[in-house]
Design an enzyme around this catalytic site. Structure first.
Site, PDB file in Angstrom:
ATOM      1  N   ASP A  64       0.873  -1.170   0.000  1.00  0.00           N
ATOM      2  CA  ASP A  64       0.000   0.000   0.000  1.00  0.00           C
ATOM      3  C   ASP A  64       0.912   1.223   0.000  1.00  0.00           C
ATOM      4  O   ASP A  64       1.622   1.477   0.980  1.00  0.00           O
ATOM      5  CB  ASP A  64      -0.896  -0.022   1.250  1.00  0.00           C
ATOM      6  N   ASN A  91       4.172   4.456 -10.039  1.00  0.00           N
ATOM      7  CA  ASN A  91       3.087   4.310 -11.001  1.00  0.00           C
ATOM      8  C   ASN A  91       1.713   4.161 -10.361  1.00  0.00           C
ATOM      9  O   ASN A  91       0.707   4.509 -10.972  1.00  0.00           O
ATOM     10  CB  ASN A  91       3.375   3.099 -11.894  1.00  0.00           C
ATOM     11  N   TYR A 161      -7.932  14.461  -9.234  1.00  0.00           N
ATOM     12  CA  TYR A 161      -6.914  13.830 -10.075  1.00  0.00           C
ATOM     13  C   TYR A 161      -6.039  14.897 -10.734  1.00  0.00           C
ATOM     14  O   TYR A 161      -4.812  14.788 -10.751  1.00  0.00           O
ATOM     15  CB  TYR A 161      -7.604  12.962 -11.122  1.00  0.00           C
ATOM     16  N   THR A 198      -6.100   0.670 -20.442  1.00  0.00           N
ATOM     17  CA  THR A 198      -5.782  -0.115 -19.251  1.00  0.00           C
ATOM     18  C   THR A 198      -7.053  -0.305 -18.432  1.00  0.00           C
ATOM     19  O   THR A 198      -8.087   0.316 -18.715  1.00  0.00           O
ATOM     20  CB  THR A 198      -4.730   0.601 -18.382  1.00  0.00           C
TER      21      THR A 198
END
Length: 253
Positions: A64, A91, A161, A198
């Protein structure tokens, strides 16, 4: 996927969020070019399966990225298992939708905790091990932070984001300057993909579109007219991990 020329031969890399998607692809491509890779993910089963596909050059850890103590353990285990650490690919991340009015504070904090704090912790706790490994083994080091085009061009419906990924861009520049001033043989750059095919695109967009319809809609927003493949981003990561980019730091791709 790779021409196998050993562009990162002898290097040890740590890739977060490696159980699927971009992280799994990065790991495969780095190994194909001669690296050994520690693959981490909060989904232990997924990352173990992904590493098993690659073979002995990959090592899986449940991780995590928001846990400070866990970062120290992961870095130590990476060094212990492969004998050093030269490349870090931050990433792991999430990308929920939501405008400023739609996003609650808990979601805002969660996105920044994973997408920004996780990158900070990775940089902080991998740096000493990387500097020691690179100096002792005379190998160039590279920190590669996966940001997003959303960190450069904002949208009205992904406020958390956008904020976190924009911060990763400047964090990377600060890291690059710090490493240069300290004389560490480590570079730091950020990567800013546009839409890539993805599992993150599998989330519910609330538009009643099939996955193919979502891909087509996203593709129409890009100059080339199509969504990217993980390998398209993977080649940038291999380049930044390799000595081919030895004169590049504090930049974004």
């Amino acid at each position: 996927m790779s021409n196998g020329n050993g562009r990162v031969a002898g290097k040890v890399a740590l890739v977060t969020g490696a159980g699927s998607g971009l992280g799994k692809c990065f790991s495969q491509m780095l190994v194909a070019e001669g690296a050994r890779v520690v693959m981490t993910d909060i989904d232990g089963d997924a990352v173990s399966a992904a590493a098993a596909e690659i073979g002995d050059a990959a090592y899986a850890l449940t991780h995590d990225v928001t846990g400070e103590a866990r970062w120290e353990e992961v870095v130590a285990e990476a060094v212990s298992h492969f004998g050093g650490l030269h490349v870090l690919v931050n990433n792991a991340g999430i990308g929920p939708f939501g405008s400023v009015e739609e996003t609650d504070f808990a979601t805002w904090k969660k996105v920044h905790e994973i997408d920004l704090d996780g990158v900070f912790l990775g940089c902080k706790y991998a740096l000493t091990a990387m500097a020691e490994s690179c100096r002792d083994q005379k190998i160039g080091g590279s920190i590669i932070n996966i940001s997003s085009i959303a960190g450069i061009i904002a949208s009205g419906n992904m406020i958390a984001y956008n904020s976190a990924k924009a911060a990763v861009r400047h964090l990377s520049k600060s890291m690059a300057l710090h490493c240069a001033r300290k004389g560490y043989p480590i570079r730091c750059n950020s990567v800013h993909p546009a839409f890539v095919d993805t599992p993150i695109l599998d989330q519910d967009w609330g538009q009643n579109l099939s996955r193919d319809e979502r891909l087509q809609k996203l593709g129409r927003q890009l100059p080339l007219g199509n969504v990217g493949k993980p390998e398209d981003i993977g080649y940038a990561v291999v380049y930044l991990a390799s000595d081919e980019s030895a004169f590049m730091t504090g930049a974004e791709m």
